[in-house]
Design a protein around this motif. Structure first.
Motif, PDB file in Angstrom:
ATOM      1  N   VAL A 193       1.120  -5.480   0.848  1.00 26.52           N
ATOM      2  CA  VAL A 193       2.257  -4.578   0.998  1.00 26.52           C
ATOM      3  C   VAL A 193       2.837  -4.806   2.382  1.00 26.52           C
ATOM      4  CG1 VAL A 193       3.015  -2.170   1.053  1.00 26.52           C
ATOM      5  CG2 VAL A 193       1.200  -2.860  -0.524  1.00 26.52           C
ATOM      6  N   THR A 253      -2.989  -0.340   0.669  1.00 25.07           N
ATOM      7  CA  THR A 253      -1.973  -0.089  -0.364  1.00 25.07           C
ATOM      8  C   THR A 253      -0.640   0.343   0.239  1.00 25.07           C
ATOM      9  OG1 THR A 253      -2.536   2.260  -0.620  1.00 25.07           O
ATOM     10  CG2 THR A 253      -3.751   0.680  -1.994  1.00 25.07           C
ATOM     11  N   GLN A 256       1.482   4.132  -4.142  1.00 24.43           N
ATOM     12  CA  GLN A 256       2.469   3.200  -3.617  1.00 24.43           C
ATOM     13  C   GLN A 256       2.663   3.426  -2.121  1.00 24.43           C
ATOM     14  OE1 GLN A 256       6.037   3.796  -5.890  1.00 24.43           O
ATOM     15  NE2 GLN A 256       5.114   3.139  -7.833  1.00 24.43           N
ATOM     16  N   LYS A 257       3.408   2.540  -1.499  1.00 22.12           N
ATOM     17  CA  LYS A 257       3.655   2.654  -0.062  1.00 22.12           C
ATOM     18  C   LYS A 257       4.280   4.012   0.260  1.00 22.12           C
ATOM     19  CE  LYS A 257       5.897   0.498   3.903  1.00 22.12           C
ATOM     20  NZ  LYS A 257       6.709  -0.611   4.431  1.00 22.12           N
ATOM     21  N   SER A 259      -8.782  -0.703  -3.161  1.00 26.66           N
ATOM     22  CA  SER A 259      -7.324  -0.627  -3.002  1.00 26.66           C
ATOM     23  C   SER A 259      -6.624  -0.982  -4.311  1.00 26.66           C
ATOM     24  CB  SER A 259      -6.851  -1.543  -1.872  1.00 26.66           C
ATOM     25  OG  SER A 259      -7.050  -2.902  -2.191  1.00 26.66           O
ATOM     26  N   HIS A 260      -7.179  -1.929  -5.065  1.00 29.53           N
ATOM     27  CA  HIS A 260      -6.623  -2.255  -6.377  1.00 29.53           C
ATOM     28  C   HIS A 260      -6.744  -1.053  -7.314  1.00 29.53           C
ATOM     29  CE1 HIS A 260      -5.362  -6.473  -6.461  1.00 29.53           C
ATOM     30  NE2 HIS A 260      -6.317  -6.704  -5.545  1.00 29.53           N
ATOM     31  N   VAL A 271      -4.501  -6.495  -1.726  1.00 28.12           N
ATOM     32  CA  VAL A 271      -3.203  -5.924  -2.081  1.00 28.12           C
ATOM     33  C   VAL A 271      -2.251  -6.173  -0.917  1.00 28.12           C
ATOM     34  CG1 VAL A 271      -1.962  -3.794  -2.586  1.00 28.12           C
ATOM     35  CG2 VAL A 271      -4.234  -4.169  -3.568  1.00 28.12           C
ATOM     36  N   LYS A 307      -4.080   1.365  -6.414  1.00 29.81           N
ATOM     37  CA  LYS A 307      -2.785   0.865  -6.851  1.00 29.81           C
ATOM     38  C   LYS A 307      -2.604   1.073  -8.355  1.00 29.81           C
ATOM     39  CE  LYS A 307       0.122  -3.291  -6.855  1.00 29.81           C
ATOM     40  NZ  LYS A 307       0.168  -4.747  -6.528  1.00 29.81           N
TER      41      LYS A 307
END
Length: 569
Positions: free
Chosen positions: A204, A99, A74-75, A65-66, A202, A69
């Motif tokens: 979010v 993420t 992005q979301k 996930s990093h 991460v 990102k």
């Protein structure tokens, strides 16, 4: 529309199944975190002997996930996953959700034409694909919004020495090699991304009720692929319902065979998400091969085997069935196509476990009905609604709910029902009316509250568990210069349930052969959609206004052929 406050089907619920459940309306990846905290050292994934504990799986999800990102995800961004069943598929799925991204499940069998439509429609900016599929992705990249491509391989997931031997065991045909270890601002190596170990997840902010977790593409009644918007809550609720339905399962002790494709919403829910939520070991196979499945069931002591009827038929008719011990099987839910009674009875006799038929659709995450695994079931029935799921039979002509025994459209509502179709408000309004989902399937309910499908969505073919929409195939056939008219239907098949047959009226100017049309279709359609049968005619049956009478062709085929199930002796 109101249904009874105390539906009759509740009378058949065992005491272990609640009528209503309290759902955790949180991000789906947090269920994995919960399991990791409770069962860190329990085995989560087994892929040909290469294993991950829940702690190791969580670490890989966090690390990947990093990586996503850092490449700009992005979301709300859509990330396509074009993989068969692999550990990387599970890691990718939950990492995208972490993420805040939206997973776009993409069938690895898709050809360029199908892939391009889905990528353009979803607006996916990243795709995670198999190395063998990389050239296909590159062919459509410029016509889509794709910015980054992450590439992985089956070999990367294998244990030693299989990892070394894998290239030697493949077909002698030339394999496409993709060098993804080079530094490239658009192409990334999955394996290389996992080397940068991270432990801090991460974070979010995700609203489980509102935020979309998945775009699952379906043809619906029109055959035009639409993205079904399923929220974190939709998917979490349906998995929770499944767990309550399978109430005899022991948390942290079950072994689930994952051969149903994760890119199909059924396999995703009842195999992948179920195993994560219930701390079960997920034994992954990339494809269905009967003998390999039987070997795996015996060797791994598989307890749960979700599948499609063709899979169970394939095992029952295999010449080596008697050589394997399948008695570890406890429960199986069959979906994607009707389950013949003979198959159910024979499979239960062979395994000693339970096999029941369920019903669902992509728009409902997907399950809404199922027969009781340990309780009353009825021949030919799809069972009764799951907890918190209301169902009714509706007549659009009379604008009323119908009584027991009357045939009308099956409508459902519950926490698993989709948010709508991606960027298609008009079609959403047709399918979702208030909080009722209009399935398009004709059905009836008996006096006990058990439901039966009388006729499925118009024209849809179900072959080997795949939904196939004739219109898409017909459009491809019409692209061929020698085809004047084309119509496609499903015809009975002893193994696949149905198979695709095309009726062709050639142009007078040019002759065409079955082989030529077959090659033409294979270059434009996933293999399971390509017609297996062709019939050339000088004309097709039509109405007085020129509309092709597809139903006449269907009836003609029904009179020709009937394939009763027979158990191989």
């Amino acid at each position: 529309m109101q249904v009874d406050t105390q539906p009759i089907w509740y009378d058949h619920y065992p005491k272990q199944i609640p009528h209503s459940i309290s759902y955790e309306k949180k991000a789906l990846h947090l269920f994995l975190k919960d399991t990791m905290i409770t069962y860190p050292n329990h085995r989560a994934i087994n892929f040909y002997g290469n294993t991950w504990t829940f702690k190791q799986l969580w670490q890989d999800v966090v690390t990947f996930s990093h990586g996503l990102k850092e490449m700009g995800v992005q979301k709300g961004d859509r990330v396509a996953i074009m993989l068969p069943n692999l550990p990387q598929t599970v890691i990718s799925y939950y990492a995208v959700l972490m993420t805040g991204g939206i997973v776009v499940q993409t069938n690895p069998l898709y050809m360029e034409r199908e892939l391009k439509h889905q990528l353009i429609d979803s607006g996916a900016k990243v795709i995670i694909c198999l190395d063998d599929l990389f050239p296909r992705v590159m062919k459509v990249k410029k016509e889509t919004s794709l910015e980054k491509i992450v590439v992985t391989s089956i070999q990367e997931a294998l244990p030693f020495p299989k990892k070394v031997l894998y290239p030697l065991t493949q077909w002698k045909e030339k394999k496409i090699k993709v060098d993804v270890e080079v530094d490239d601002q658009h192409i990334f190596s999955f394996q290389k991304m996992l080397r940068k170990k991270r432990t801090d997840e991460v974070n979010v902010e995700i609203n489980g009720e509102e935020d979309i977790a998945l775009l699952q593409y379906t043809g619906g009644t029109t055959g035009v692929a639409k993205g079904v918007m399923l929220t974190h809550e939709n998917l979490g609720a349906n998995t929770t319902q499944c767990l309550h339905w399978m109430y005899e399962l022991d948390e942290g002790k079950e072994k689930i065979l994952a051969v149903l494709p994760f890119f199909h919403v059924y396999g995703m829910t009842v195999s992948m998400n179920l195993s994560i939520m219930h701390a079960a070991e997920l034994i992954i196979l990339p494809k269905f091969e009967p003998e390999e499945v039987m070997k795996t069931i015996e060797k791994q002591n598989i307890t749960i085997f979700p599948g499609a009827p063709t899979m169970y038929v394939g095992l029952l008719n295999h010449k080596k069935l008697k050589h394997y011990d399948l008695s570890s099987i406890r429960a199986c839910i069959s979906g994607s196509a009707p389950l013949p009674l003979e198959v159910q009875q024979q499979f239960e006799k062979v395994t000693g476990g339970k096999l029941v038929e369920g019903y669902g659709l992509t728009e409902a995450s997907p399950v809404t009905h199922c027969n009781l695994i340990w309780g009353k079931r009825k021949e030919g029935s799809i069972g009764i609604p799951w907890p918190d799921t209301e169902a009714a039979i509706y007549s659009s002509e009379e604008d009323r709910l119908l009584e027991a025994g009357e045939i009308g459209e099956l409508i459902v509502r519950g926490p698993q029902v989709m948010k709508g179709y991606w960027n298609r408000p008009e079609e959403t309004a047709v399918t979702l009316k208030g909080d009722w989902l209009f399935t398009g399937d004709m059905a009836y309910m008996d006096e006990d509250g058990y439901f039966y499908i009388a006729d499925r969505k118009k024209d849809m073919i179900i072959a080997g568990g795949f939904n196939i929409y004739p219109r898409e195939i017909e459009e491809v056939l019409y692209e061929h210069e020698a085809v004047q008219e084309a119509v496609v239907i499903g015809v009975p098949d002893p193994y696949r349930g149905e198979t695709v047959k095309a009726f062709i009226v050639p142009t007078k100017e040019r002759k065409v052969t079955e082989e030529e049309l077959n090659a033409f279709c294979r270059s434009r359609l996933a293999a399971y959609k390509v017609p297996r049968l062709y019939e050339f005619r000088t004309e097709l049956p039509k109405t007085s206004v020129g509309k092709i009478l597809k139903r006449v062709l269907v009836e003609e085929e029904k009179k020709k052929t009937s394939f009763p199930y027979e158990q191989t002796k």
